[in-house]
Motif scaffolding. Sequence first.
Motif, PDB file in Angstrom:
ATOM      1  N   MET A  38       0.854  -1.170   0.000  1.00 36.89           N
ATOM      2  CA  MET A  38       0.000   0.000   0.000  1.00 36.89           C
ATOM      3  C   MET A  38       0.902   1.236   0.000  1.00 36.89           C
ATOM      4  SD  MET A  38      -3.159   0.868   2.590  1.00 36.89           S
ATOM      5  CE  MET A  38      -3.692  -0.811   2.559  1.00 36.89           C
ATOM      6  N   SER A  39       0.535   2.219  -0.783  1.00 38.03           N
ATOM      7  CA  SER A  39       1.378   3.406  -0.886  1.00 38.03           C
ATOM      8  C   SER A  39       1.272   4.261   0.376  1.00 38.03           C
ATOM      9  CB  SER A  39       0.973   4.240  -2.103  1.00 38.03           C
ATOM     10  OG  SER A  39      -0.237   4.924  -1.854  1.00 38.03           O
ATOM     11  N   ASN A  40       2.277   5.092   0.565  1.00 38.23           N
ATOM     12  CA  ASN A  40       2.288   5.986   1.721  1.00 38.23           C
ATOM     13  C   ASN A  40       1.082   6.918   1.729  1.00 38.23           C
ATOM     14  OD1 ASN A  40       4.632   4.841   2.607  1.00 38.23           O
ATOM     15  ND2 ASN A  40       5.927   6.593   2.167  1.00 38.23           N
ATOM     16  N   ASP A  41       0.681   7.382   0.547  1.00 31.92           N
ATOM     17  CA  ASP A  41      -0.486   8.269   0.464  1.00 31.92           C
ATOM     18  C   ASP A  41      -1.747   7.551   0.925  1.00 31.92           C
ATOM     19  OD1 ASP A  41       1.025  10.406  -0.448  1.00 31.92           O
ATOM     20  OD2 ASP A  41       0.587  10.014  -2.562  1.00 31.92           O
ATOM     21  N   ASN A  42      -1.902   6.299   0.510  1.00 32.83           N
ATOM     22  CA  ASN A  42      -3.071   5.522   0.930  1.00 32.83           C
ATOM     23  C   ASN A  42      -3.055   5.288   2.437  1.00 32.83           C
ATOM     24  OD1 ASN A  42      -4.086   5.333  -1.647  1.00 32.83           O
ATOM     25  ND2 ASN A  42      -3.366   3.255  -1.996  1.00 32.83           N
ATOM     26  N   LEU A  43      -1.888   4.972   2.964  1.00 30.26           N
ATOM     27  CA  LEU A  43      -1.769   4.759   4.410  1.00 30.26           C
ATOM     28  C   LEU A  43      -2.104   6.030   5.173  1.00 30.26           C
ATOM     29  CD1 LEU A  43       1.477   2.592   4.576  1.00 30.26           C
ATOM     30  CD2 LEU A  43      -0.841   1.867   5.191  1.00 30.26           C
ATOM     31  N   MET A  44      -1.585   7.154   4.709  1.00 30.65           N
ATOM     32  CA  MET A  44      -1.860   8.429   5.376  1.00 30.65           C
ATOM     33  C   MET A  44      -3.354   8.757   5.326  1.00 30.65           C
ATOM     34  SD  MET A  44       0.748   9.635   6.864  1.00 30.65           S
ATOM     35  CE  MET A  44       0.046  11.214   7.251  1.00 30.65           C
ATOM     36  N   SER A  45      -3.978   8.496   4.204  1.00 33.53           N
ATOM     37  CA  SER A  45      -5.417   8.752   4.074  1.00 33.53           C
ATOM     38  C   SER A  45      -6.213   7.897   5.051  1.00 33.53           C
ATOM     39  CB  SER A  45      -5.885   8.462   2.645  1.00 33.53           C
ATOM     40  OG  SER A  45      -5.335   9.374   1.752  1.00 33.53           O
ATOM     41  N   LYS A  46      -5.849   6.631   5.168  1.00 33.54           N
ATOM     42  CA  LYS A  46      -6.545   5.737   6.085  1.00 33.54           C
ATOM     43  C   LYS A  46      -6.340   6.167   7.536  1.00 33.54           C
ATOM     44  CE  LYS A  46      -6.648   1.658   3.171  1.00 33.54           C
ATOM     45  NZ  LYS A  46      -8.068   1.397   3.102  1.00 33.54           N
ATOM     46  N   ILE A  47      -5.118   6.568   7.869  1.00 38.32           N
ATOM     47  CA  ILE A  47      -4.809   7.036   9.221  1.00 38.32           C
ATOM     48  C   ILE A  47      -5.623   8.289   9.542  1.00 38.32           C
ATOM     49  CG2 ILE A  47      -2.995   8.065  10.663  1.00 38.32           C
ATOM     50  CD1 ILE A  47      -1.039   6.106   9.170  1.00 38.32           C
ATOM     51  N   GLU A  48      -5.665   9.221   8.615  1.00 34.87           N
ATOM     52  CA  GLU A  48      -6.418  10.466   8.826  1.00 34.87           C
ATOM     53  C   GLU A  48      -7.908  10.191   8.975  1.00 34.87           C
ATOM     54  OE1 GLU A  48      -5.278  12.924   5.538  1.00 34.87           O
ATOM     55  OE2 GLU A  48      -3.252  13.215   6.313  1.00 34.87           O
ATOM     56  N   LEU A  49      -8.445   9.282   8.171  1.00 35.88           N
ATOM     57  CA  LEU A  49      -9.857   8.939   8.251  1.00 35.88           C
ATOM     58  C   LEU A  49     -10.193   8.293   9.604  1.00 35.88           C
ATOM     59  CD1 LEU A  49     -12.662   8.660   6.974  1.00 35.88           C
ATOM     60  CD2 LEU A  49     -11.901   6.484   6.016  1.00 35.88           C
ATOM     61  N   LEU A  50      -9.348   7.371  10.033  1.00 37.65           N
ATOM     62  CA  LEU A  50      -9.572   6.724  11.329  1.00 37.65           C
ATOM     63  C   LEU A  50      -9.501   7.736  12.462  1.00 37.65           C
ATOM     64  CD1 LEU A  50      -7.551   3.470  10.680  1.00 37.65           C
ATOM     65  CD2 LEU A  50     -10.008   3.596  11.149  1.00 37.65           C
ATOM     66  N   GLN A  51      -8.537   8.650  12.402  1.00 41.77           N
ATOM     67  CA  GLN A  51      -8.418   9.665  13.450  1.00 41.77           C
ATOM     68  C   GLN A  51      -9.650  10.563  13.457  1.00 41.77           C
ATOM     69  OE1 GLN A  51      -5.978   9.863  15.906  1.00 41.77           O
ATOM     70  NE2 GLN A  51      -7.563  11.206  16.722  1.00 41.77           N
ATOM     71  N   GLU A  52     -10.150  10.889  12.285  1.00 43.70           N
ATOM     72  CA  GLU A  52     -11.352  11.718  12.198  1.00 43.70           C
ATOM     73  C   GLU A  52     -12.552  10.992  12.816  1.00 43.70           C
ATOM     74  OE1 GLU A  52     -14.118  13.663   8.730  1.00 43.70           O
ATOM     75  OE2 GLU A  52     -11.971  13.546   8.370  1.00 43.70           O
ATOM     76  N   GLN A  53     -12.659   9.708  12.564  1.00 43.25           N
ATOM     77  CA  GLN A  53     -13.752   8.928  13.152  1.00 43.25           C
ATOM     78  C   GLN A  53     -13.635   8.899  14.674  1.00 43.25           C
ATOM     79  OE1 GLN A  53     -13.155   5.266  10.982  1.00 43.25           O
ATOM     80  NE2 GLN A  53     -14.868   5.713   9.618  1.00 43.25           N
ATOM     81  N   ILE A  54     -12.433   8.717  15.179  1.00 43.88           N
ATOM     82  CA  ILE A  54     -12.195   8.712  16.630  1.00 43.88           C
ATOM     83  C   ILE A  54     -12.556  10.072  17.214  1.00 43.88           C
ATOM     84  CG2 ILE A  54     -10.399   8.588  18.415  1.00 43.88           C
ATOM     85  CD1 ILE A  54      -8.977   6.512  16.509  1.00 43.88           C
ATOM     86  N   ASP A  55     -12.087  11.135  16.580  1.00 43.02           N
ATOM     87  CA  ASP A  55     -12.371  12.495  17.059  1.00 43.02           C
ATOM     88  C   ASP A  55     -13.869  12.780  17.078  1.00 43.02           C
ATOM     89  OD1 ASP A  55      -9.646  12.909  17.343  1.00 43.02           O
ATOM     90  OD2 ASP A  55      -9.460  14.080  15.490  1.00 43.02           O
TER      91      ASP A  55
END
Length: 53
Positions: free
Chosen positions: A1-18
């Motif tokens: 998985m590319s770094n951009d995809n990983l970053m997008s997934k991380i940001e989405l998960l953090q947004e859901q947590i927030d």
Amino acid sequence: MSNDNLMSKIELLQEQIDNLERSGFFTEKEMDRATISLRQEKEVFENQLKSEE
């Protein structure tokens, strides 16, 4: 998985947590149960990102 995809997934998960934390709908104990899987998944992606650097 590319770094951009990983970053997008991380940001989405953090947004859901927030969003869950800001909702004010859950007690702290319920919040822990509601976010544990999101936090674990986020940690997996963060570790993948670190290993690819």
